[in-house]
Design a protein around this motif. Structure first.
Motif, short mmCIF file in Angstrom:
data_model
loop_
_atom_site.label_atom_id
_atom_site.label_comp_id
_atom_site.label_asym_id
_atom_site.label_seq_id
_atom_site.Cartn_x
_atom_site.Cartn_y
_atom_site.Cartn_z
N ARG A 187 0.80 -1.20 -0.07
CA ARG A 187 0.03 0.13 0.13
C ARG A 187 0.84 1.49 -0.05
O ARG A 187 1.70 1.39 0.65
N LEU A 188 0.88 2.21 -0.87
CA LEU A 188 1.18 3.35 -1.19
C LEU A 188 0.46 4.45 -0.56
O LEU A 188 -0.62 4.31 -0.90
N THR A 189 0.84 5.28 0.41
CA THR A 189 0.18 6.23 0.82
C THR A 189 0.90 7.65 0.58
O THR A 189 2.07 7.85 0.79
N CYS A 190 0.07 8.63 0.02
CA CYS A 190 0.30 9.87 -0.24
C CYS A 190 -0.51 10.84 0.32
O CYS A 190 -1.50 10.51 0.76
N ALA A 243 10.55 -9.02 -5.21
CA ALA A 243 11.53 -9.24 -4.28
C ALA A 243 12.33 -7.78 -3.97
O ALA A 243 12.28 -7.47 -2.47
N ASP A 244 12.46 -7.37 -4.92
CA ASP A 244 13.18 -5.93 -4.67
C ASP A 244 12.18 -5.15 -4.01
O ASP A 244 12.61 -4.34 -3.24
N MET A 245 11.06 -5.08 -4.64
CA MET A 245 10.17 -3.97 -4.07
C MET A 245 9.68 -4.43 -2.37
O MET A 245 9.52 -3.58 -1.70
N ILE A 246 9.54 -5.65 -2.34
CA ILE A 246 9.37 -6.06 -0.77
C ILE A 246 10.49 -5.45 -0.05
O ILE A 246 10.24 -5.10 1.26
N TYR A 247 11.58 -5.93 -0.51
CA TYR A 247 12.76 -5.70 0.15
C TYR A 247 13.03 -4.24 0.52
O TYR A 247 13.36 -3.66 1.55
N LEU A 248 12.91 -3.26 -0.48
CA LEU A 248 13.14 -1.93 -0.29
C LEU A 248 11.96 -1.27 0.91
O LEU A 248 12.21 -0.23 1.40
N THR A 249 11.02 -2.05 0.71
CA THR A 249 9.65 -1.54 1.24
C THR A 249 10.04 -1.97 2.96
O THR A 249 9.54 -1.15 3.70
N LYS A 250 10.09 -2.96 3.22
CA LYS A 250 10.55 -3.48 4.59
C LYS A 250 11.87 -2.61 5.07
O LYS A 250 11.83 -2.52 6.38
N GLY A 287 12.18 0.57 4.50
CA GLY A 287 11.92 1.74 4.76
C GLY A 287 12.32 2.78 3.61
O GLY A 287 12.36 4.17 4.03
N TYR A 288 13.13 2.20 2.73
CA TYR A 288 13.68 3.17 1.77
C TYR A 288 12.61 4.03 1.27
O TYR A 288 12.66 5.44 0.92
N PHE A 289 11.43 3.44 0.70
CA PHE A 289 10.30 4.26 -0.11
C PHE A 289 9.81 5.45 0.93
O PHE A 289 9.22 6.43 0.35
N ASP A 290 9.75 5.15 2.08
CA ASP A 290 9.31 6.38 3.23
C ASP A 290 10.12 7.66 3.03
O ASP A 290 9.82 8.61 3.71
N LEU A 291 11.29 7.44 2.24
CA LEU A 291 12.32 8.66 2.30
C LEU A 291 12.09 9.36 0.76
O LEU A 291 12.82 10.35 0.66
N THR A 292 11.20 8.92 0.17
CA THR A 292 11.03 9.02 -1.19
C THR A 292 9.87 10.13 -1.60
O THR A 292 9.13 10.19 -0.55
N GLN A 293 9.64 10.46 -2.96
CA GLN A 293 8.45 11.25 -3.27
C GLN A 293 8.00 10.82 -4.77
O GLN A 293 8.73 10.02 -5.40
N PHE A 294 6.74 11.41 -5.31
CA PHE A 294 6.69 11.36 -6.65
C PHE A 294 7.45 12.61 -7.09
O PHE A 294 7.12 13.75 -7.08
N TYR A 295 8.33 12.03 -7.97
CA TYR A 295 9.44 13.30 -8.31
C TYR A 295 9.11 13.59 -9.94
O TYR A 295 9.63 14.31 -10.25
N ARG A 296 8.03 12.97 -10.70
CA ARG A 296 7.65 13.31 -11.86
C ARG A 296 6.44 13.04 -12.12
O ARG A 296 5.76 11.89 -11.72
N VAL A 297 5.72 13.75 -12.55
CA VAL A 297 4.39 13.97 -12.89
C VAL A 297 4.15 14.23 -14.40
O VAL A 297 4.15 15.50 -14.63
N ILE A 337 5.31 3.65 1.82
CA ILE A 337 4.81 2.31 1.28
C ILE A 337 4.74 1.17 2.53
O ILE A 337 6.04 1.02 3.17
N LYS A 338 3.98 0.26 2.51
CA LYS A 338 4.12 -0.65 3.45
C LYS A 338 3.46 -2.23 3.00
O LYS A 338 2.74 -2.04 2.14
#
Length: 265
Positions: A79-82, A100-107, A109-119, A261-262
């Motif tokens: 779940r992505l929360t913004c 596996a990579d997405m689950i690894y980075l999520t666990k 906490g990497y994505f919690d330091l990021t943002q939507f940087y391109r729209v 993301i969690k």
């Protein structure tokens, strides 16, 4: 904290209202018992706070590491929360390294330091990076690596697909960025346009896939160019609302859109 608890415990003894030898013995016994409990609790806290060590991922060990990690971490729903709401994503099992990579980075906490940087309007909402120092520091800590492409004819860039960004220069095998992903938007295509696309790019779609591109649309010209790793199963209205934000000439949002993301299951 240990000293504070010790002082509290000792104070409990000092304010006893009866000053008799028996009472003192009982108080001492209780104090010893509490001290033992505090020490045991402190040991547990120290143990739980020990940092887990992770290997630094490189192009040489990425396949072996993510293969083993994927076996131990089989989750597929995140779940992505913004600020605009929640977006639930189902990760495909037929792209095992990317899942596996997405689950690894999520666990981690990497994505919690990021943002939507391109729209990019009616094209993509792209996330997984930030120019903040803590994000870049963690990327360096995790490792400098890319992911082998995992193209699959069943995974297409339909509206709501989730795929990985990649470099186009000096990347003939179309390896993916491990950190940056996007949600596909796009528009519907008519039958003539789909046939023209198949001829131009040498692709072949099933009737079901053609119907998807005719009805809900997507980005067919990105098929077999970027690895599609999953799809949005709830919250596309959030992705659509996010896609309306004002951006600069680089398509960077004028107002930051942080995310977390969690793993759900």
């Amino acid at each position: 904290m240990y000293r504070f608890i010790l002082l509290v415990i000792l104070s409990m003894g000092w304010i006893s209202c009866e000053n008799t030898p028996t009472r003192k013995k009982e108080t001492a016994a209780k104090t010893d018992s509490l001290l033992t409990e505090v020490k045991q609790t402190s040991k547990k806290e120290i143990t739980s706070k020990k940092e887990v060590t992770y290997p630094r991922i490189t192009n040489q060990n990425v396949v072996e590491f993510l293969t083993e990690y994927g076996k131990e971490n089989p989750e597929t729903i995140i779940r992505l929360t913004c600020p605009y709401g929640d977006i639930d994503i189902k990760l495909y099992r037929n792209t095992p390294l990317h899942r596996a990579d997405m689950i690894y980075l999520t666990k981690r906490g990497y994505f919690d330091l990021t943002q939507f940087y391109r729209v990019s309007k009616n094209f993509v909402d792209q996330a997984g990076n930030s120019d903040e120092w803590d994000c870049q520091e963690m990327r360096a800590e995790i490792g400098g690596y890319t992911l082998p492409a995992e193209f699959n004819s069943t995974n297409i860039h339909k509206y709501g697909a989730v795929a990985m960004a990649r470099r186009y220069d000096k990347n003939p095998s179309k390896r993916s960025s491990p950190f940056e992903f996007y949600i596909a938007l796009g528009h519907p295509y008519n039958t003539k346009e789909i046939r023209a696309h198949e001829r131009e790019f040498g692709t072949s779609y099933s009737e079901e896939q053609k119907e998807i591109y005719r009805t809900i649309g997507g980005l067919p010209y990105l098929d077999q160019q970027h690895t599609v790793i999953g799809e949005v199963i709830a919250g596309m209205e959030v992705a659509q609302e996010l896609n309306k934000v004002k951006v600069d000439k680089r398509e960077w949002p004028l107002t930051e859109i942080p995310l977390t993301i969690k793993v759900l299951r």
